[in-house]
Design a protein around this motif. Structure first.
Motif, PDB file in Angstrom:
ATOM      1  N   GLU A  60       0.803  -1.136   0.051  1.00 48.10           N
ATOM      2  CA  GLU A  60       0.113   0.000   0.046  1.00 48.10           C
ATOM      3  C   GLU A  60       0.673   1.268   0.015  1.00 48.10           C
ATOM      4  OE1 GLU A  60      -3.057   2.087   3.211  1.00 48.10           O
ATOM      5  OE2 GLU A  60      -3.247   0.061   2.939  1.00 48.10           O
ATOM      6  N   LEU A  61       2.014   1.299   0.747  1.00 44.98           N
ATOM      7  CA  LEU A  61       2.958   2.315   0.752  1.00 44.98           C
ATOM      8  C   LEU A  61       3.356   2.624  -0.637  1.00 44.98           C
ATOM      9  CD1 LEU A  61       4.256   4.634   2.531  1.00 44.98           C
ATOM     10  CD2 LEU A  61       6.111   2.881   2.751  1.00 44.98           C
ATOM     11  N   ARG A  62       3.870   1.552  -1.219  1.00 49.44           N
ATOM     12  CA  ARG A  62       4.566   1.514  -2.434  1.00 49.44           C
ATOM     13  C   ARG A  62       3.878   2.259  -3.640  1.00 49.44           C
ATOM     14  NH1 ARG A  62       6.251  -3.481  -0.858  1.00 49.44           N
ATOM     15  NH2 ARG A  62       4.778  -4.459  -2.715  1.00 49.44           N
ATOM     16  N   LEU A  63       2.483   1.747  -3.582  1.00 48.87           N
ATOM     17  CA  LEU A  63       1.334   2.028  -4.312  1.00 48.87           C
ATOM     18  C   LEU A  63       1.244   3.745  -4.307  1.00 48.87           C
ATOM     19  CD1 LEU A  63      -0.565   1.462  -6.800  1.00 48.87           C
ATOM     20  CD2 LEU A  63      -2.089   0.735  -5.158  1.00 48.87           C
ATOM     21  N   ARG A  64       0.971   4.086  -3.061  1.00 46.30           N
ATOM     22  CA  ARG A  64       0.794   5.470  -2.864  1.00 46.30           C
ATOM     23  C   ARG A  64       1.724   6.323  -3.207  1.00 46.30           C
ATOM     24  NH1 ARG A  64       2.104   8.226   1.667  1.00 46.30           N
ATOM     25  NH2 ARG A  64       2.386   6.318   2.822  1.00 46.30           N
ATOM     26  N   MET A  65       2.893   5.849  -2.907  1.00 47.02           N
ATOM     27  CA  MET A  65       4.291   6.823  -3.187  1.00 47.02           C
ATOM     28  C   MET A  65       4.579   6.688  -4.717  1.00 47.02           C
ATOM     29  SD  MET A  65       6.915   6.255  -0.153  1.00 47.02           S
ATOM     30  CE  MET A  65       6.854   6.807   1.357  1.00 47.02           C
ATOM     31  N   SER A  66       4.208   5.450  -5.291  1.00 46.71           N
ATOM     32  CA  SER A  66       4.432   5.464  -6.694  1.00 46.71           C
ATOM     33  C   SER A  66       3.522   6.347  -7.556  1.00 46.71           C
ATOM     34  CB  SER A  66       4.229   3.892  -7.241  1.00 46.71           C
ATOM     35  OG  SER A  66       4.923   3.011  -6.729  1.00 46.71           O
ATOM     36  N   ASP A  67       2.336   6.405  -7.131  1.00 49.30           N
ATOM     37  CA  ASP A  67       1.499   7.446  -7.869  1.00 49.30           C
ATOM     38  C   ASP A  67       1.978   8.818  -7.763  1.00 49.30           C
ATOM     39  OD1 ASP A  67      -0.225   5.315  -8.695  1.00 49.30           O
ATOM     40  OD2 ASP A  67      -1.834   5.543  -7.080  1.00 49.30           O
ATOM     41  N   SER A  68       2.318   8.955  -6.330  1.00 44.17           N
ATOM     42  CA  SER A  68       2.831  10.595  -6.017  1.00 44.17           C
ATOM     43  C   SER A  68       4.037  10.827  -6.764  1.00 44.17           C
ATOM     44  CB  SER A  68       2.986  10.694  -4.452  1.00 44.17           C
ATOM     45  OG  SER A  68       3.319  11.897  -4.437  1.00 44.17           O
ATOM     46  N   ALA A  69       4.902   9.756  -6.861  1.00 42.09           N
ATOM     47  CA  ALA A  69       6.105   9.933  -7.507  1.00 42.09           C
ATOM     48  C   ALA A  69       6.009  10.222  -9.052  1.00 42.09           C
ATOM     49  CB  ALA A  69       7.192   8.826  -7.204  1.00 42.09           C
ATOM     50  N   ARG A  70       5.221   9.484  -9.698  1.00 42.26           N
ATOM     51  CA  ARG A  70       4.949   9.456 -11.039  1.00 42.26           C
ATOM     52  C   ARG A  70       4.459  11.137 -11.271  1.00 42.26           C
ATOM     53  NH1 ARG A  70       1.773   5.688 -11.692  1.00 42.26           N
ATOM     54  NH2 ARG A  70       3.406   4.363 -12.528  1.00 42.26           N
ATOM     55  N   SER A  71       3.362  11.432 -10.532  1.00 42.13           N
ATOM     56  CA  SER A  71       2.973  12.790 -10.704  1.00 42.13           C
ATOM     57  C   SER A  71       3.955  14.000 -10.653  1.00 42.13           C
ATOM     58  CB  SER A  71       1.732  13.365  -9.920  1.00 42.13           C
ATOM     59  OG  SER A  71       0.640  12.368 -10.142  1.00 42.13           O
ATOM     60  N   ARG A  72       4.817  13.733  -9.705  1.00 43.79           N
ATOM     61  CA  ARG A  72       5.774  14.764  -9.031  1.00 43.79           C
ATOM     62  C   ARG A  72       6.743  14.887 -10.422  1.00 43.79           C
ATOM     63  NH1 ARG A  72       7.037  19.300  -6.260  1.00 43.79           N
ATOM     64  NH2 ARG A  72       9.082  19.068  -5.239  1.00 43.79           N
ATOM     65  N   ALA A  73       7.075  13.650 -10.718  1.00 44.98           N
ATOM     66  CA  ALA A  73       8.129  13.711 -11.758  1.00 44.98           C
ATOM     67  C   ALA A  73       7.809  14.540 -13.137  1.00 44.98           C
ATOM     68  CB  ALA A  73       8.515  12.394 -12.154  1.00 44.98           C
ATOM     69  N   GLN A  74       6.476  14.611 -13.278  1.00 49.68           N
ATOM     70  CA  GLN A  74       5.878  15.485 -14.562  1.00 49.68           C
ATOM     71  C   GLN A  74       6.211  16.894 -14.312  1.00 49.68           C
ATOM     72  OE1 GLN A  74       4.866  14.015 -17.220  1.00 49.68           O
ATOM     73  NE2 GLN A  74       5.533  12.019 -16.209  1.00 49.68           N
ATOM     74  N   GLU A  75       6.579  17.426 -13.078  1.00 50.70           N
ATOM     75  CA  GLU A  75       6.664  18.566 -12.930  1.00 50.70           C
ATOM     76  C   GLU A  75       8.087  19.091 -13.469  1.00 50.70           C
ATOM     77  OE1 GLU A  75       5.959  19.935  -8.775  1.00 50.70           O
ATOM     78  OE2 GLU A  75       4.137  18.592  -8.602  1.00 50.70           O
TER      79      GLU A  75
END
Length: 83
Positions: free
Chosen positions: A47-62
């Motif tokens: 669950e932690l990996r999934l939550r951080m994965s989604d956030s990391a992908r969005s953040r990288a787009q910046e």
């Protein structure tokens, strides 16, 4: 991060981009115990990996080449304006 992977990093690495506890885990590069704990946290909680994965992908787009170049150009142009 662009591939949707949370990071385990230090403030000297991607720590200026990743947000601790949101896109990954930021630890001192000299704190071996914190590195091990961070790996255990990521490995032990899907669950932690999934939550951080989604956030990391969005953040990288910046931080695409185009967006960073635009921000840098705006900063340079702002500094070149007469006072």
């Amino acid at each position: 991060m662009a591939n949707g992977l949370p990071v385990l990093t230090s403030p000297m690495g991607a720590g200026s981009i990743a947000r601790d506890g949101k896109d990954g885990i930021i630890v001192s590069p000299y704190d071996e115990e914190a590195l091990v704990t961070g790996l255990q946290q990521l490995a032990g909680c899907a669950e932690l990996r999934l939550r951080m994965s989604d956030s990391a992908r969005s953040r990288a787009q910046e931080f695409t080449w185009e967006k960073v170049a635009r921000r840098r150009a705006e900063l340079v142009l702002e500094r070149l304006k007469p006072a």
